[in-house]
Design a protein around this motif. Structure first.
Motif, mmCIF file in Angstrom:
data_model
loop_
_atom_site.group_PDB
_atom_site.id
_atom_site.type_symbol
_atom_site.label_atom_id
_atom_site.label_comp_id
_atom_site.label_asym_id
_atom_site.label_seq_id
_atom_site.Cartn_x
_atom_site.Cartn_y
_atom_site.Cartn_z
ATOM 1 N N ILE A 82 0.853 -1.182 0.000
ATOM 2 C CA ILE A 82 0.000 0.000 0.000
ATOM 3 C C ILE A 82 0.891 1.234 0.000
ATOM 4 C CG2 ILE A 82 -1.811 1.238 1.224
ATOM 5 C CD1 ILE A 82 -2.542 -1.463 2.542
ATOM 6 N N LYS A 83 0.840 2.007 -1.078
ATOM 7 C CA LYS A 83 1.762 3.125 -1.246
ATOM 8 C C LYS A 83 1.193 4.396 -0.613
ATOM 9 C CE LYS A 83 3.818 1.196 -5.431
ATOM 10 N NZ LYS A 83 4.083 1.376 -6.876
ATOM 11 N N SER A 84 1.220 4.431 0.694
ATOM 12 C CA SER A 84 0.789 5.601 1.452
ATOM 13 C C SER A 84 2.023 6.289 2.031
ATOM 14 C CB SER A 84 -0.158 5.185 2.579
ATOM 15 O OG SER A 84 -0.293 6.209 3.525
ATOM 16 N N LYS A 85 2.209 7.565 1.711
ATOM 17 C CA LYS A 85 3.365 8.305 2.230
ATOM 18 C C LYS A 85 3.055 8.809 3.623
ATOM 19 C CE LYS A 85 5.217 9.673 -2.270
ATOM 20 N NZ LYS A 85 5.648 10.800 -3.135
ATOM 21 N N GLN A 86 3.720 8.236 4.608
ATOM 22 C CA GLN A 86 3.435 8.569 5.991
ATOM 23 C C GLN A 86 4.304 9.731 6.487
ATOM 24 O OE1 GLN A 86 3.882 4.829 8.116
ATOM 25 N NE2 GLN A 86 1.847 4.166 7.508
ATOM 26 N N PHE A 87 3.893 10.298 7.608
ATOM 27 C CA PHE A 87 4.658 11.365 8.247
ATOM 28 C C PHE A 87 6.038 10.829 8.625
ATOM 29 C CE2 PHE A 87 5.823 13.800 12.118
ATOM 30 C CZ PHE A 87 5.883 15.058 11.542
ATOM 31 N N ARG A 88 7.081 11.566 8.246
ATOM 32 C CA ARG A 88 8.428 11.042 8.403
ATOM 33 C C ARG A 88 9.043 11.340 9.771
ATOM 34 N NH1 ARG A 88 11.642 11.994 2.807
ATOM 35 N NH2 ARG A 88 13.095 10.600 3.894
ATOM 36 N N GLY A 89 8.353 12.130 10.589
ATOM 37 C CA GLY A 89 8.813 12.327 11.957
ATOM 38 C C GLY A 89 8.511 11.098 12.790
ATOM 39 N N ASN A 90 9.229 10.929 13.845
ATOM 40 C CA ASN A 90 9.086 9.736 14.684
ATOM 41 C C ASN A 90 8.018 9.964 15.757
ATOM 42 O OD1 ASN A 90 9.489 7.267 15.891
ATOM 43 N ND2 ASN A 90 11.272 7.939 17.067
ATOM 44 N N ILE A 91 6.796 9.504 15.471
ATOM 45 C CA ILE A 91 5.707 9.592 16.452
ATOM 46 C C ILE A 91 5.325 8.166 16.815
ATOM 47 C CG2 ILE A 91 3.395 10.470 16.935
ATOM 48 C CD1 ILE A 91 3.803 12.590 14.845
ATOM 49 N N LYS A 92 5.806 7.718 17.957
ATOM 50 C CA LYS A 92 5.678 6.297 18.305
ATOM 51 C C LYS A 92 4.235 5.843 18.422
ATOM 52 C CE LYS A 92 10.150 5.790 20.609
ATOM 53 N NZ LYS A 92 10.861 5.437 21.870
#
Length: 440
Positions: A82-92
């Motif tokens: 699934i090609k979803s571009k997620q937020f690249r900051g580290n939010i655990k």
């Protein structure tokens, strides 16, 4: 109609943000439309306007809606990523999960539909319908990290017959690892034709998203064969002082080999297009399609006629200003308002290449003529921040937090007085969502 939308972990959007089309009390009725629900008659806003600096996440918000639409309408191939571009900051706490949730109004019912995804499977999915006692589930689906899927389905509420009910129970049990990335809603609607899922998929299909570089598919053909559409576009281009007197088309036969050589099209691609039903190509505002004669094709091109020195002179689209070309993408939105179909238009950078008066004219025309349609748009033109044109709950500010996450700030959150100068206060930074230019 769209009532609410929320999304998390998509591009610049990190933690969940929520957008609402519900008005505050005492909103002028001309800005509203009404719907009948089991909980009574609800008033809903027709428009939503998003303002903010460059790189604040306005387009990320639009693209999140585009991604959700595409996933619901087109489905996914078995076992595909699934090609979803997620937020690249580290939010655990996001745990690598992207979520979408819609409250929507379809065929007289209010539904809550949502899904969350990881890179190779649908983590959760649900569909609920509003009842007199609140929302009740039609189905709930969960998939674990091993891609084991469990679906709880109220088949009696989804189905028209006992046969359909038995089939849906079998379907709930049959989704295995290979289908873990497929939406259950899509399978119910497209693969098995269940009425409620079909209606919801159709609702998503009726979302139209227009980017600055969007072009209407088949526009030359529509202008040629739909007289009322052609007259509508011509009349509005004349009214809006573009210099265009009328819009028309011209068609001619061209040799297929000359066409292939001119645009460097391979023989294989040409054969594929010929074999396709209604095969056509659209290049630079010109529509090329195949007829019965395999050695030639028909070209339809749009011509915009200007009245110059006592004569009508035809211009190609490429000869027109960026603003006029943009109007050809935007004006069809107003044309559809004469129809009764429910639809949502989402325009990224409505004001691109437009004078302020054109943008104001467009949003005012939509407010006056829309009945079953809604408009969401992003813009930079601060002259649109006018409480004579918009209600405050229609305006949303978009900015980034220090963490880099996009956040939505409803203008209605701010305490206002009768003497407010919204444009002056916005540019002064009272509401945030402005660029901070750092001097050296």
């Amino acid at each position: 109609m769209l009532l609410k939308y929320s999304v998390s972990n998509f591009k610049s959007i990190g933690r969940n943000i929520e957008f609402s089309m519900f008005p505050l009390e005492n909103t002028d009725d001309r800005f509203l439309t009404e719907i009948d629900t089991v909980a009574g008659r609800w008033k809903i806003l027709k428009r939503g306007a998003f303002f903010g600096p460059n790189a604040s996440g306005k387009t990320s918000f639009v693209k999140s809606l585009a991604f959700a639409k595409e996933y619901v309408v087109k489905g996914s191939k078995n076992n595909s990523i699934i090609k979803s571009k997620q937020f690249r900051g580290n939010i655990k706490e996001l745990d690598g999960i992207t979520s979408f949730e819609f409250m929507l109004y379809v065929d007289g019912e209010v539904y809550d539909y949502g899904f969350s995804i990881k890179n190779s499977y649908v983590n959760e999915e649900w569909l609920m319908v509003l009842s007199e006692n609140g929302f009740k589930p039609l189905f709930e689906r969960k998939t674990n990290r091993l891609k084991n899927t469990n679906i709880k389905c109220k088949s009696s509420n989804l189905c028209q017959s006992k046969r359909e009910s038995k089939l849906i129970d079998v379907l709930c049990e049959s989704i295995g690892e290979n289908q873990a990335n497929s939406l259950f809603l899509y399978r119910l609607a497209v693969d098995f034709g269940y009425i409620i899922p079909q209606s919801i998929v159709s609702w998503f299909r009726n979302i139209t998203i227009i980017y600055p570089d969007s072009q209407i598919k088949d526009l030359p053909k529509i202008i040629k064969y739909k007289k009322d559409f052609r007259e509508f576009i011509s009349q509005n281009l004349l009214i809006l002082d573009t210099g265009v007197n009328s819009v028309t088309t011209r068609a001619k036969q061209i040799d297929i080999l000359d066409f292939a050589n001119k645009f460097n099209i391979s023989e294989e691609l040409l054969n594929n297009i010929q074999d396709a039903q209604n095969g056509f190509l659209e290049i630079n505002g010109k529509l090329y399609f195949f007829g019965e004669n395999k050695n030639s094709m028909t070209m339809i091109e749009i011509k915009l006629e200007h009245f110059l020195n006592g004569k009508l002179i035809p211009f190609d689209i490429q000869d027109e200003s960026d603003g006029t070309q943009r109007l050809l993408d935007i004006l069809p939105v107003l044309y559809t308002l004469n129809q009764q179909q429910h639809s949502i238009f989402i325009i990224d950078e409505l004001d691109r290449s437009f004078h302020t008066k054109l943008s104001r004219h467009f949003v005012r025309e939509f407010e006056k003529k829309a009945v079953n349609q809604q408009l969401l748009f992003t813009a930079h033109d601060t002259n649109l921040l006018d409480l004579e044109i918009f209600r405050k709950e229609e305006i949303w500010f978009v900015e980034k937090k220090l963490s880099g996450e996009t956040q939505l700030i409803p203008f209605s959150d701010f305490d206002l007085n009768d003497e407010i100068d919204i444009l002056k206060d916005y540019l002064a930074g009272r509401f945030g969502a402005i660029p901070v230019i750092r001097e050296e």
